[in-house]
Write a protein that holds these residues in place. Sequence first.
Motif, PDB file in Angstrom:
ATOM      1  N   MET A 315       0.733  -1.178  -0.228  1.00 28.03           N
ATOM      2  CA  MET A 315      -0.090  -0.066   0.082  1.00 28.03           C
ATOM      3  C   MET A 315       0.774   1.304  -0.096  1.00 28.03           C
ATOM      4  O   MET A 315       0.598   2.395  -0.691  1.00 28.03           O
ATOM      5  N   LEU A 316       2.021   1.176   0.833  1.00 32.64           N
ATOM      6  CA  LEU A 316       2.843   2.314   0.622  1.00 32.64           C
ATOM      7  C   LEU A 316       3.297   2.764  -0.860  1.00 32.64           C
ATOM      8  O   LEU A 316       3.685   3.846  -1.097  1.00 32.64           O
ATOM      9  N   ASN A 317       3.562   1.395  -1.529  1.00 31.49           N
ATOM     10  CA  ASN A 317       4.071   1.467  -3.005  1.00 31.49           C
ATOM     11  C   ASN A 317       2.996   2.045  -3.861  1.00 31.49           C
ATOM     12  O   ASN A 317       3.065   1.957  -5.170  1.00 31.49           O
ATOM     13  N   GLY A 318       1.539   2.115  -3.373  1.00 33.18           N
ATOM     14  CA  GLY A 318       0.551   2.507  -4.290  1.00 33.18           C
ATOM     15  C   GLY A 318       0.030   0.969  -5.092  1.00 33.18           C
ATOM     16  O   GLY A 318      -0.504   1.195  -6.092  1.00 33.18           O
ATOM     17  N   THR A 319      -0.017   0.120  -4.155  1.00 33.59           N
ATOM     18  CA  THR A 319      -0.607  -1.036  -4.770  1.00 33.59           C
ATOM     19  C   THR A 319      -1.889  -1.290  -4.049  1.00 33.59           C
ATOM     20  O   THR A 319      -1.852  -1.482  -2.979  1.00 33.59           O
ATOM     21  N   PRO A 320      -3.249  -1.309  -4.513  1.00 36.00           N
ATOM     22  CA  PRO A 320      -4.292  -1.646  -3.824  1.00 36.00           C
ATOM     23  C   PRO A 320      -4.412  -3.218  -3.541  1.00 36.00           C
ATOM     24  O   PRO A 320      -3.794  -4.220  -4.000  1.00 36.00           O
ATOM     25  N   LEU A 340     -13.895   1.132  10.927  1.00 36.80           N
ATOM     26  CA  LEU A 340     -13.948   1.899  12.137  1.00 36.80           C
ATOM     27  C   LEU A 340     -12.955   3.135  11.782  1.00 36.80           C
ATOM     28  O   LEU A 340     -11.960   3.145  10.986  1.00 36.80           O
ATOM     29  N   PRO A 341     -13.184   4.192  12.792  1.00 39.97           N
ATOM     30  CA  PRO A 341     -12.459   5.311  12.863  1.00 39.97           C
ATOM     31  C   PRO A 341     -11.000   4.852  13.413  1.00 39.97           C
ATOM     32  O   PRO A 341     -10.877   3.925  14.273  1.00 39.97           O
ATOM     33  N   VAL A 342      -9.764   5.446  12.922  1.00 42.65           N
ATOM     34  CA  VAL A 342      -8.522   5.223  13.171  1.00 42.65           C
ATOM     35  C   VAL A 342      -8.548   5.172  14.806  1.00 42.65           C
ATOM     36  O   VAL A 342      -7.652   4.504  15.623  1.00 42.65           O
ATOM     37  N   THR A 343      -9.179   6.392  15.289  1.00 41.20           N
ATOM     38  CA  THR A 343      -8.976   6.275  16.975  1.00 41.20           C
ATOM     39  C   THR A 343      -9.549   5.355  17.551  1.00 41.20           C
ATOM     40  O   THR A 343      -9.084   4.968  18.787  1.00 41.20           O
ATOM     41  N   GLU A 372       3.724  -2.598  17.364  1.00 41.34           N
ATOM     42  CA  GLU A 372       4.070  -2.310  15.803  1.00 41.34           C
ATOM     43  C   GLU A 372       2.871  -2.579  14.936  1.00 41.34           C
ATOM     44  O   GLU A 372       2.590  -1.952  13.938  1.00 41.34           O
ATOM     45  N   TRP A 373       2.358  -3.771  15.232  1.00 40.86           N
ATOM     46  CA  TRP A 373       1.279  -4.039  14.270  1.00 40.86           C
ATOM     47  C   TRP A 373      -0.203  -3.292  14.315  1.00 40.86           C
ATOM     48  O   TRP A 373      -0.615  -2.900  13.216  1.00 40.86           O
ATOM     49  N   THR A 374      -0.243  -2.610  15.425  1.00 39.25           N
ATOM     50  CA  THR A 374      -1.218  -1.937  15.705  1.00 39.25           C
ATOM     51  C   THR A 374      -1.189  -0.634  14.816  1.00 39.25           C
ATOM     52  O   THR A 374      -2.155   0.049  14.038  1.00 39.25           O
ATOM     53  N   LYS A 375       0.075  -0.191  15.138  1.00 34.47           N
ATOM     54  CA  LYS A 375       0.335   1.188  14.050  1.00 34.47           C
ATOM     55  C   LYS A 375       0.411   0.691  12.723  1.00 34.47           C
ATOM     56  O   LYS A 375      -0.253   1.704  11.764  1.00 34.47           O
ATOM     57  N   LYS A 376       0.782  -0.189  12.268  1.00 35.69           N
ATOM     58  CA  LYS A 376       0.681  -0.538  10.488  1.00 35.69           C
ATOM     59  C   LYS A 376      -0.809  -0.772  10.397  1.00 35.69           C
ATOM     60  O   LYS A 376      -1.339  -0.307   9.072  1.00 35.69           O
ATOM     61  N   ILE A 377      -1.566  -1.406  11.035  1.00 35.14           N
ATOM     62  CA  ILE A 377      -2.975  -1.456  10.813  1.00 35.14           C
ATOM     63  C   ILE A 377      -3.870  -0.099  10.693  1.00 35.14           C
ATOM     64  O   ILE A 377      -4.502  -0.061   9.876  1.00 35.14           O
ATOM     65  N   ARG A 382      -6.078   3.757   7.242  1.00 36.88           N
ATOM     66  CA  ARG A 382      -6.183   5.201   6.833  1.00 36.88           C
ATOM     67  C   ARG A 382      -5.827   5.390   5.359  1.00 36.88           C
ATOM     68  O   ARG A 382      -6.434   6.586   4.729  1.00 36.88           O
ATOM     69  N   MET A 383      -5.136   4.388   4.778  1.00 36.02           N
ATOM     70  CA  MET A 383      -5.307   4.573   3.462  1.00 36.02           C
ATOM     71  C   MET A 383      -6.114   3.785   2.689  1.00 36.02           C
ATOM     72  O   MET A 383      -6.184   2.937   1.945  1.00 36.02           O
ATOM     73  N   SER A 384      -7.407   4.148   3.066  1.00 32.48           N
ATOM     74  CA  SER A 384      -8.567   3.360   2.601  1.00 32.48           C
ATOM     75  C   SER A 384      -8.924   3.278   1.164  1.00 32.48           C
ATOM     76  O   SER A 384      -9.408   2.397   0.842  1.00 32.48           O
ATOM     77  N   HIS A 385      -8.013   4.297   0.315  1.00 33.04           N
ATOM     78  CA  HIS A 385      -8.291   4.038  -1.053  1.00 33.04           C
ATOM     79  C   HIS A 385      -7.674   3.039  -1.788  1.00 33.04           C
ATOM     80  O   HIS A 385      -7.915   2.631  -2.777  1.00 33.04           O
ATOM     81  N   TRP A 386      -6.697   2.358  -1.009  1.00 25.65           N
ATOM     82  CA  TRP A 386      -5.765   1.411  -1.513  1.00 25.65           C
ATOM     83  C   TRP A 386      -6.305   0.086  -0.924  1.00 25.65           C
ATOM     84  O   TRP A 386      -5.912  -1.080  -1.091  1.00 25.65           O
ATOM     85  N   LEU A 387      -7.346   0.231   0.089  1.00 25.40           N
ATOM     86  CA  LEU A 387      -7.790  -1.162   0.729  1.00 25.40           C
ATOM     87  C   LEU A 387      -9.310  -1.316   0.272  1.00 25.40           C
ATOM     88  O   LEU A 387     -10.023  -0.758   0.358  1.00 25.40           O
ATOM     89  N   THR A 388      -9.585  -2.629   0.009  1.00 25.42           N
ATOM     90  CA  THR A 388     -10.981  -3.238  -0.347  1.00 25.42           C
ATOM     91  C   THR A 388     -11.167  -4.481   0.472  1.00 25.42           C
ATOM     92  O   THR A 388     -10.198  -5.508   0.424  1.00 25.42           O
TER      93      THR A 388
END
Length: 1468
Positions: A315-320, A340-343, A372-377, A382-388
């Motif tokens: 997702m950081l590289n722009g791959t959905p 869910l909201p990030v908070t 660490e995994w919580t931060k990554k998740i 947060r990058m919802s446009h790359w996530l389906t």
Amino acid sequence: MGEDAVQSRLFHTLAISAVRPSKHPSPSPSFQRCAFTSWTKENIHKRECCFFEKGVREDVCKCGYSKTDHVDEAIKPEDFTGESWDKHRHAHEVPTDAFGDISFGGLGQKTGQYARVSTDTSPEILYQLLTEQWKLSPPNLLISVTGGAKNFYLKARLKNMFRRGLIKVAQTTGAWIITGGTHTGVMKHVGQAVRDHVLSNSTEGQIVAIGVATWGIIHNRDALVHSEGCFPAHYEMDIEGQGRLSCLDNNHTHFLLVDDGTSGHYGVEIDLRSRLEKCISRKRLGNNEGGMTIPVVCVVLDGGPGTLNTIYNAMLNGTPCVIMEGSGRIADVIAQVAGLPVTRVTIALIHQLMKKFFGKEYENFPHLKIIEWTKKIQDIIRMSHWLTIFRISEDNHGDVDVAILQALLKASRTSETLGIESWKRQLELAITWNRVDIAETEIFTEESQWKSGDLHWAMFLALVGNKPQFVSLLLENGVSVRDFLQDEETLCDLYKQLPNCIFLRKLAKRVQSSKRSRGKAFRIRRRAHLGQAEMISMTHVSDEVRHLLGSFTHALYPPSNMTYSLNLSASISLSKSPMGSQEPLGEDNADARRDPGRDFFLWAVVQNNKELAEIAWELCRDCMSAALAASKILKTMAEEGSDADETEDMQELANHYEKHAIGVFSECHNSDEERARKLLVRVSPFWGRTTCLRLALEGDDKSFVAQSGVQALLTQIWCGELSVDNSVWRVLVCMVFFPLIYTGFLVFRRDEIIHREAEKKEEIKTVETVTGSTLRTNSYSLDRSGRKRLKPLSCWYRLVHLYSSPQVKFYWNIVSYFAFLFLFAVVLMIDFQATPSAGEVLLYIWLLSLVCEEVRQLFYDPDGFGFHKKAKMYINELWNILDVLSILLFIVGLAFRLTTELFYAGKILLCIDFVVFCLRFMAIFTISRTLGPKIIIVRRMMTDMFFFMFLLSIWVVAYGVAKQGILIHNDNRLDWIVRGAIYEPYLIIFGNFPNNIDYTAFELDSCSMNGTNPLKPKCPVLNENQMPAFPEWLTIIMLCVYLLFANILLLNLLIAIFNFTFQTVQDNTDRIWKFQRYELIKEYHSRPAAPPPFIIFSHFYFFIRNMVLCRPPIISKEFKSELPQMEEEELLSWEALMKDRYLLSTQQEQSQSMERRILDMAQKVSTITDRLEREEETSSAAVAQRLARLEEQVVQSAKALQWIVDSLKCGGFAAKEGQPQTLTTTDESPEPSTNTSEKEDGFHVKARQFHYPNSKLARFPVPEEKVPWEVNFSSYMPAYYASEDNGGHVDGSESEALNNYRNPGGRTGIRGRGALSHLGPNRSADLVLTCMRDSERSVFEYLVVWDESHGTLALPGGPLQSADHLPVTLKRTMGKTLYEKINAKVSEGTKVFEGYVDDCRNTDNAWVELTVLNIHLDRTSQLMVDVNGMVASSHGALQWREVSGKTRLSANQRDSLRQVAELHNRKF
């Protein structure tokens, strides 16, 4: 044009060169294998341990391989003495020894290709291996499937949906699927999906499934090793004995086995796989250099922490990424928190979900890893446009293939700056994938407003890519074919992009011949133009289409004023020439009319594309002519084609369009017979100025010509001005007693029309009398006023029309032919004198008139066929052959007859000629509805009998020669040999049995002993008793056998053949007769009225009129009429209405057919079944969830009650000391959401990215809830970093000062000043120079800097040294003078923003504070002139851009620009 033109030119150079005979044969398979082996050894390497160091066991190296697997040099190397083993240093590259074809055992004998590659192999080399060596077509989509590497359970419905969806998306889009390649986990599921596709669709294209696996963990890998490659390598899957290793999956098609020199270590392939995927994603889609790149999507099932890292990096590289909910572990964790909201995604919630979905595996996870995994998740959601998230319980996603494609489209529309470009990119992807369903639901929505011109590029892509469904969709959404094909260059480009077909090959040959002919004419410098190709032009297309339609048509695309545009250099381009070769076509140029629908239809037809042609045919104006022209073109190409399958398809499509023409004409004829007849004979300006009837005849469309409406037209022409209702006997009587035509004994057509008009008028008057309304009368009067009032025929014209009727001409010619035969017979039998008598002279004159008529028919060409075509048509007609034969025999006989020596021979020839004339008389029966079809059957039977005679002659000759040899000894008389060997056996068939084969019937007086008597046959060989010596038993047996086969078998076979021919032809004879009837009607329509021999006077008249006086020929309008413009437009509109009716009725018939009903029912049942299964799973899951919540609430209630009891027991003190720890850790609690949602916008995001920019340092993970300094974070241990590039070394004073500076945005995960220049706030400024472009103040512009190295735009700015001055770095951008002038304006500027900025360089102790200053310039000021001068001299480094939401700036600078726009009340 540019690169597209170069690519098109290259394609057509190859297409044209393909028609030339190749001098070099294609390489053999063995040669190709040797070439592949050589390339592989040169470019592909493996890694091999070169330093043996003992590991856990004595005989095993630290690389994992045993001592025996090492080369001798690696056992005691001198170069690495005293070193410890390191895979980067002690494993070197050598040419690979494992490559070739791999064959798996078991059912199906599945095969694939494989190669062992080094971890350091360039991805470009691997892509070259895949596409060039393994011959894979470049993908339109790359699907990277990742997840659990161990076997995991998938629900049956999710498994089926995943397999079906994955294969569907791969098949429809032409995608590559990349997995780990082993027979475990998610890779096994992908392999089984490929297997199911292969078993159910063996005829369809192969699914490309590429396995990228680690070489060192492959079980039975020794079977793949061979220095020269294995073709094939037999690989056995031993699942039970694999241990810690893994077997390759037998359903993958290609394998890249990654080797780092070690054995038994998993995950070696991850880095190379990611680099390969990134390399493929940078390739242009469709090999088009100017287009978009190949899209990549990541599909996730199950998975552990490693999969989470893969998702995060992708997702950081722009791959959905598409996450399959319900597949287990990390996939389900992400699916649970995605909405869910990030908070609300807290560390506690992740703990809870990890425990739920990982089970016992959760106990081994350290707390820091959970953080660490919580931060990554959090970053992932947060990058919802790359996530389906694919949720099986939701209806809106449909299948997995839709979810995958929706994810790519959602990712492509994320950039707010692209605007319409984003929609174009999505549409281009959908067209490339050929997914019209995705385009309908995701692209052509109310949000996207398209204009016709905006979609022309998409229309071109859909047409060239053969996407008929997309063509229909684009037409429905506003694409106008007229606008699209308005420019002839677009149409020419379409022809240049034709697929490989017969028409393209014929077009290439025409281009080549045109090039050769022009090379001879102009003699242009050949050496300078070597390798240049002449491009396909519309002139070539027009010539080829005219060849296919026939020479009787005009050019569809007349040449322009320029001659051929050769693809040569500009120095030798041909000059414009309005005259020359185009002069004869000037008439075509004036008459030709373009119809975009016709152009589209013709382009689809010539490539034999039924789907596109069907769409285009509905857009044609002259649809019936278009259908008949398509039938003619396809049948001509089928005759000239060599591929049997392609020819059959063309013939089938030709019949299909003949049915279309029949359907439209039937609708027209049922609606209005008069208009329908006009459609048949009107000149079509769109199809070479020919008629529908002519096209049907030339295309051999017998079914169309046999239609009742067409036959009614032919009958009307046959009767001329006479009514078709007249009886034959009435016509015959009036031919002799012509005064009867004035008594009404014979009805004329005009009398019928006048009578019909009168009846209609009386009927309207009657209605008017009954109703009292004059509306009908007025409308009838208006209708009549637009047409001329018909008058009855005069006496003279009645007489003229009677004898000029083709029907009457035919009857007179029958009478004349009878008289001719009678005279001919009298002369031959009674009056054949040495000196020709008067009757014989009359016979010669009569024949001369027949010769003149045949010559007239040969040269009479009203359709413009040309003499060559006309002569060919004349010879192909049987009756014309008989005419020519009879005339030639008569001339030869007459020449012999006039000489004394050959007088009798001449009479014999004339007698034979009389037989031919009598056979020619059968042509009169062709007009008869009863006898006409029978003549066709007779002709077919004659053909059968001709071939039967070959079979019969074998038996006749066999028996005759054997009999003659047995009976007669050495007879040298040829005539008696032929009589005995052929003639007598032939007569035996008809019952004339010989007497010389039986002793009892033998008479010595009936033969000659030595053959001296020429009138008697030679006697058989006699014995001493003067009796025949031949074996009587043998001759009788031979006769019996001969009669058995010849009389019984062969003659009955002939009867059976005749019966079969009769039954076969009988059904079609009526259709064939109706088709051939046209030629007879046309012949007598053009024939002079006088019968032979009086017709010779008409021939003299035509000769004087046409040849001496040079008057133009009289053109008849019965078969070809040109309508006025208004009438033609009205007729075409009416035809289009009839076409719509026909298509509607056809659709209704198809929808009501039994097959369609069964398919609809099956689809409904499957839909209902899927919905019931989904509802069942959803309801069961909902019940389970509700029960779990209820159980949790019961537990919490029990705890609360216990706390109340304890508090009461303690006298109330316990109530103030604590509260039960309930409901606080649940993800359903609303409190965290309400408390932290207000702060969500204040938390920095970029400052907490894992990877610190321009360094290899990773930040300490800081989840959202731990950002504020006020929140306790005991495990927070950030690393220290201070870049040496920005100000010296790290010293102790700076370390001590860290506590004095704390980032106001909260924790960042790293200490020190990082890449910033100093601790604390690092102030910088962005300058926004704005102005109005014109005096109307319509366009608001700002100044932007173009960074050529990064290809980005940015506002001018830099580090700020003083609040009253601009950044010094602007001097380099703007120049010192301009910098000082603008710096003087700082005080007049407006501060748009000032404060903390979320920057990726921020740390806990150093951060960026930004000041955004807006200076608005007057367009008439001197400063504005200086700025424009600098912009002009900067060569694009400085640019004025319009303030718009589509501007391509960074997110922070876009926000600043938005505030500036609001400051000036401008729309952003």
